[in-house]
Design a protein around this motif. Structure first.
Motif, PDB file in Angstrom:
ATOM      1  N   UNK A  91       9.245   4.808   4.982  1.00  0.00           N
ATOM      2  CA  UNK A  91      10.331   5.477   4.251  1.00  0.00           C
ATOM      3  C   UNK A  91      11.228   4.445   3.580  1.00  0.00           C
ATOM      4  N   UNK A  92      11.563   3.387   4.314  1.00  0.00           N
ATOM      5  CA  UNK A  92      12.444   2.358   3.757  1.00  0.00           C
ATOM      6  C   UNK A  92      11.761   1.585   2.629  1.00  0.00           C
ATOM      7  N   UNK A  93      10.441   1.408   2.717  1.00  0.00           N
ATOM      8  CA  UNK A  93       9.709   0.756   1.623  1.00  0.00           C
ATOM      9  C   UNK A  93       9.871   1.551   0.334  1.00  0.00           C
ATOM     10  N   UNK A  94       9.711   2.881   0.434  1.00  0.00           N
ATOM     11  CA  UNK A  94       9.867   3.720  -0.762  1.00  0.00           C
ATOM     12  C   UNK A  94      11.309   3.683  -1.264  1.00  0.00           C
ATOM     13  N   UNK A  95      12.246   3.828  -0.352  1.00  0.00           N
ATOM     14  CA  UNK A  95      13.657   3.914  -0.746  1.00  0.00           C
ATOM     15  C   UNK A  95      14.200   2.581  -1.261  1.00  0.00           C
ATOM     16  N   UNK A  96      13.525   1.465  -0.911  1.00  0.00           N
ATOM     17  CA  UNK A  96      13.953   0.140  -1.373  1.00  0.00           C
ATOM     18  C   UNK A  96      12.891  -0.522  -2.248  1.00  0.00           C
ATOM     19  N   UNK A  97      12.109   0.305  -2.945  1.00  0.00           N
ATOM     20  CA  UNK A  97      10.996  -0.255  -3.724  1.00  0.00           C
ATOM     21  C   UNK A  97      11.473  -1.180  -4.843  1.00  0.00           C
ATOM     22  N   UNK A  98      12.735  -1.067  -5.237  1.00  0.00           N
ATOM     23  CA  UNK A  98      13.266  -1.984  -6.257  1.00  0.00           C
ATOM     24  C   UNK A  98      13.232  -3.433  -5.752  1.00  0.00           C
ATOM     25  N   UNK A  99      13.333  -3.622  -4.420  1.00  0.00           N
ATOM     26  CA  UNK A  99      13.270  -4.971  -3.849  1.00  0.00           C
ATOM     27  C   UNK A  99      11.857  -5.551  -3.948  1.00  0.00           C
ATOM     28  N   UNK A 100      10.871  -4.658  -4.062  1.00  0.00           N
ATOM     29  CA  UNK A 100       9.472  -5.093  -4.012  1.00  0.00           C
ATOM     30  C   UNK A 100       8.860  -5.284  -5.394  1.00  0.00           C
ATOM     31  N   UNK A 101       9.586  -4.891  -6.436  1.00  0.00           N
ATOM     32  CA  UNK A 101       9.137  -4.989  -7.817  1.00  0.00           C
ATOM     33  C   UNK A 101       7.740  -4.377  -7.963  1.00  0.00           C
ATOM     34  N   UNK A 102       6.693  -5.190  -8.174  1.00  0.00           N
ATOM     35  CA  UNK A 102       5.360  -4.622  -8.406  1.00  0.00           C
ATOM     36  C   UNK A 102       4.498  -4.591  -7.147  1.00  0.00           C
ATOM     37  N   UNK A 103       5.081  -4.839  -5.983  1.00  0.00           N
ATOM     38  CA  UNK A 103       4.326  -4.747  -4.724  1.00  0.00           C
ATOM     39  C   UNK A 103       4.333  -3.300  -4.244  1.00  0.00           C
ATOM     40  N   UNK A 104       3.256  -2.882  -3.593  1.00  0.00           N
ATOM     41  CA  UNK A 104       3.162  -1.500  -3.112  1.00  0.00           C
ATOM     42  C   UNK A 104       2.239  -1.451  -1.898  1.00  0.00           C
ATOM     43  N   UNK A 105       2.419  -0.443  -1.010  1.00  0.00           N
ATOM     44  CA  UNK A 105       1.597  -0.371   0.211  1.00  0.00           C
ATOM     45  C   UNK A 105       0.171   0.083  -0.090  1.00  0.00           C
ATOM     46  N   UNK A 106      -0.790  -0.513   0.610  1.00  0.00           N
ATOM     47  CA  UNK A 106      -2.191  -0.098   0.477  1.00  0.00           C
ATOM     48  C   UNK A 106      -2.797   0.340   1.814  1.00  0.00           C
ATOM     49  N   UNK A 107      -2.241  -0.148   2.944  1.00  0.00           N
ATOM     50  CA  UNK A 107      -2.803   0.181   4.254  1.00  0.00           C
ATOM     51  C   UNK A 107      -1.694   0.336   5.287  1.00  0.00           C
ATOM     52  N   UNK A 108      -1.877   1.299   6.182  1.00  0.00           N
ATOM     53  CA  UNK A 108      -0.996   1.467   7.345  1.00  0.00           C
ATOM     54  C   UNK A 108      -1.894   1.665   8.557  1.00  0.00           C
ATOM     55  N   UNK A 109      -1.943   0.665   9.434  1.00  0.00           N
ATOM     56  CA  UNK A 109      -2.861   0.711  10.570  1.00  0.00           C
ATOM     57  C   UNK A 109      -2.066   0.546  11.868  1.00  0.00           C
ATOM     58  N   UNK A 110      -1.509   1.653  12.357  1.00  0.00           N
ATOM     59  CA  UNK A 110      -0.803   1.740  13.648  1.00  0.00           C
ATOM     60  C   UNK A 110       0.426   0.836  13.758  1.00  0.00           C
ATOM     61  N   UNK A 111       0.245  -0.480  13.884  1.00  0.00           N
ATOM     62  CA  UNK A 111       1.436  -1.336  13.951  1.00  0.00           C
ATOM     63  C   UNK A 111       1.442  -2.359  12.815  1.00  0.00           C
ATOM     64  N   UNK A 112       0.658  -2.077  11.782  1.00  0.00           N
ATOM     65  CA  UNK A 112       0.481  -3.037  10.692  1.00  0.00           C
ATOM     66  C   UNK A 112       0.642  -2.345   9.339  1.00  0.00           C
ATOM     67  N   UNK A 113       1.344  -3.014   8.424  1.00  0.00           N
ATOM     68  CA  UNK A 113       1.421  -2.551   7.041  1.00  0.00           C
ATOM     69  C   UNK A 113       0.888  -3.654   6.137  1.00  0.00           C
ATOM     70  N   UNK A 114       0.144  -3.250   5.108  1.00  0.00           N
ATOM     71  CA  UNK A 114      -0.404  -4.204   4.139  1.00  0.00           C
ATOM     72  C   UNK A 114       0.036  -3.773   2.749  1.00  0.00           C
ATOM     73  N   UNK A 115       0.618  -4.710   2.014  1.00  0.00           N
ATOM     74  CA  UNK A 115       1.050  -4.449   0.637  1.00  0.00           C
ATOM     75  C   UNK A 115       0.237  -5.312  -0.321  1.00  0.00           C
ATOM     76  N   UNK A 116      -0.014  -4.800  -1.505  1.00  0.00           N
ATOM     77  CA  UNK A 116      -0.586  -5.612  -2.575  1.00  0.00           C
ATOM     78  C   UNK A 116       0.571  -6.099  -3.435  1.00  0.00           C
ATOM     79  N   UNK A 117       0.524  -7.374  -3.810  1.00  0.00           N
ATOM     80  CA  UNK A 117       1.672  -7.980  -4.484  1.00  0.00           C
ATOM     81  C   UNK A 117       1.201  -8.987  -5.530  1.00  0.00           C
ATOM     82  N   UNK A 118       1.984  -9.185  -6.586  1.00  0.00           N
ATOM     83  CA  UNK A 118       1.683 -10.315  -7.484  1.00  0.00           C
ATOM     84  C   UNK A 118       1.850 -11.628  -6.714  1.00  0.00           C
ATOM     85  N   UNK A 119       1.072 -12.652  -7.080  1.00  0.00           N
ATOM     86  CA  UNK A 119       1.235 -13.952  -6.433  1.00  0.00           C
ATOM     87  C   UNK A 119       2.656 -14.470  -6.636  1.00  0.00           C
TER      88      UNK A 119
END
Length: 578
Positions: free
Chosen positions: A503-531
């Motif tokens: 929820x906080x990732x969505x609500x603060x997506x301006x902090x992430x610019x072009x990064x976005x979530x691709x995986x949620x595995x129980x206690x792990x989150x994975x985002x794709x991001x520009x280098x």
């Protein structure tokens, strides 16, 4: 022919649904501004999209139904562009939008670029039903309104529309609205309001993750599948001839003939005999064969031709604990084998940010059981596995070695949810390769609970029979199984914290610019991001994950998040190529 603008008759309303006027709007007309203002002023709106297909990347939204007491407005999106509704769907303030399985609608609204609000403005009657009844499967709308006629669901929504189709679309917005009041009342009475708030706030992030999909390199995956095939074939060739090594009955008979007195040929049973050369080879063969059958070349069929990515179906509540699940395909079960994980690789110029909660189940259990020694270790930043080894083996901390720490991991994770001595013995062997005699397992188990007496009190305090258990946030489950009475509050609290982080990732997506979530595995989150900026985005990700879990856990125990930057899903560190 498509009906003209105006009021359309609706017949055969399901029980509990009050009569309403259906207003059909086929195109933008002179009164559109006033109509939108009227809709924006409503405290609550029922909402539903009908689309030409199920895939937001290849299908188009056709009808948008917005319901209020006594009236439903159905807009034909072939004549009224979705962009017209940007003010309704993008602002933080506005009507509460009530619908069923809203993830589907959000996929199309996000694809069209018109959804920007937080999930605080959503109420999903499917998710709400799951929370109220502690169910792992989202019900269909017809399950909640049995008299609702769904025969037109699969009709052609791309051509001329019939009055019956308009009535069908209207009811898909009206029925959730009719369910909302009772669900809200029950949630308040059952103390589930906080849980539902987290579920709804996480909803846009789950849709965002599903829409963006997971990067996937089929050539690397097929290379891993071919290697597994070669390995399985070679190992099968080394096993004795004349036995079907995929038949448990034949395998059991052969092993008994070799002098191994086994009750069955399950992996955890065979693990106790892995020092026997034949058993060791059989286990390796099974592992390779499983990689071929479960993670073979067939996976390429999951690639979406429109995006070149995999878009799995994320089930926001996929287990009675509240944990998420993943289908078509199940990415949560992909083994940690680097040969498989490296196939999840973003395009050039992108990296994957991987972050996970450190020892979160142990931390939550310590908080629930009020286990002082554990809590103190976490507050002081001590290595809990080393501490456990020191306490149960009677060794000074500085003398604890790698093997001692492996044993302590088996104890910490194995005994957390009430394993007996025999269960611990099997778990230590299969999960950590630690071999224990029955006597050693019993002795270590007793030493563990002497070291952590509050855990023992928590275990013993569980009442007999069917009881209701709750997470720290209040999520409920009814169970009569002892292990579920222990693991549901812990795993469920972890799930609540992960969803708060989403929820906080969505609500603060301006902090992430072009990064976005691709995986949620129980206690792990994975985002794709520009280098470029990846390190800053990783810092934002870990901070938001920590904040999300802390909002659920309070200050009972410190939350730690470990993160890294990779060229793929955790197999190849980015720094090697940077």
């Amino acid at each position: 022919a498509t009906p003209e603008a105006g009021v359309v008759e609706v017949a055969g309303l399901p029980e509990g649904v009050e009569g309403f006027e259906l207003h059909y709007i086929p195109e933008v007309g002179p009164g559109m501004g006033e109509l939108l203002d009227l809709l924006m002023r409503q405290p609550v709106l029922g909402v539903d999209l009908e689309t030409t297909g199920l895939d937001p990347h290849t299908s188009r939204p056709r009808l948008l139904s917005l319901a209020m007491p006594g009236a439903v407005v159905v807009f034909d999106l072939f004549g009224v562009p979705l962009e017209v509704f940007y003010p309704l769907f993008s602002r933080e303030e506005g009507p509460l939008l009530v619908g069923h399985n809203l993830k589907f609608d959000l996929l199309f609204l996000l694809k069209a670029g018109v959804w920007g609000a937080s999930g605080k403005r959503l109420w999903d009657t499917g998710l709400a039903h799951q929370v109220l009844h502690a169910q792992a499967r989202m019900p269909a709308l017809k399950d909640l309104a049995p008299e609702l006629d769904k025969t037109l669901q699969t009709s052609d929504w791309s051509g001329p529309l019939s009055p019956e189709q308009l009535a069908y679309a209207a009811l898909d917005a009206v029925v959730p609205l009719s369910l909302y009041g009772e669900q809200k009342k029950r949630a308040r009475a059952m103390g589930l309001e906080k849980v539902l708030e987290v579920e709804h706030r996480a909803l846009p992030a789950v849709a965002w993750m599903e829409l963006r999909g997971v990067p996937f390199a089929p050539d690397l995956w097929e290379e891993a599948a071919r290697e597994a095939e070669r390995e399985a074939e070679a190992l099968r060739g080394e096993l004795p001839f004349g036995v079907n090594w995929n038949s448990p009955a034949q395998v059991l008979a052969y092993l008994k003939g070799e002098g191994l007195d086994l009750p069955d040929t399950r992996e955890d049973t065979l693990a106790g005999y892995r020092e026997h050369p034949l058993v060791a080879k059989l286990l390796r063969y099974r592992e390779a064969a499983k990689r071929v059958s479960t993670y073979g070349k067939e996976w390429a069929k999951h690639l979406n031709p429109a995006t070149g990515r995999i878009h799995p179906s994320w089930q926001q509540i996929g287990a009675e604990t509240g944990r998420m699940a993943c289908r078509k395909p199940n990415l949560q079960q992909v083994p940690r084998d680097p040969a498989l994980r490296r196939a999840f690789r973003p395009p050039e110029g992108k990296v994957l940010l991987k972050a996970d909660f450190s020892q979160i189940e142990l931390r939550i259990a310590a908080a629930i059981a009020r286990e002082g020694r554990m809590l103190q270790a976490f507050r002081e930043g001590k290595d809990l596995h080393a501490l456990t080894a020191s306490l149960v083996l009677g060794k000074p901390l500085e003398e604890v070695g790698k093997e001692d720490r492996q044993l302590a991991k088996a104890l910490n994770f194995g005994l957390l949810y009430g394993l007996g001595a025999e269960g611990l013995r099997r778990y230590a062997l299969t999960a950590y390769g630690v071999k224990l005699t029955p006597e050693e397992a019993q002795r270590l188990r007793e030493a563990f609970f002497r070291a952590y007496p509050a855990l023992k009190r928590w275990h013993r305090s569980q009442p007999e029979g069917e009881v209701e258990v709750r997470t720290l946030l209040g999520r409920r489950r009814t169970t009569d199984r002892y292990t579920e009475k222990l693991n549901t509050p812990v795993q469920g609290t972890g799930a609540d914290g992960l969803k708060m982080a989403l929820a906080l990732l969505w609500e603060n997506r301006a902090l992430l610019w072009k990064a976005f979530p691709v995986l949620a595995v129980h206690d792990e989150l994975v985002l794709e991001s520009p280098e470029e900026g990846a390190r800053e985005y990783l810092e934002a990700l870990t901070a938001l994950m920590r904040q999300g879990m802390e909002e659920v856990l309070g200050n009972a125990v410190p939350v730690e998040v470990e993160g890294g930057i990779y060229r793929d899903w955790g197999a190849t560190p980015w720094e090697e190529e940077a």
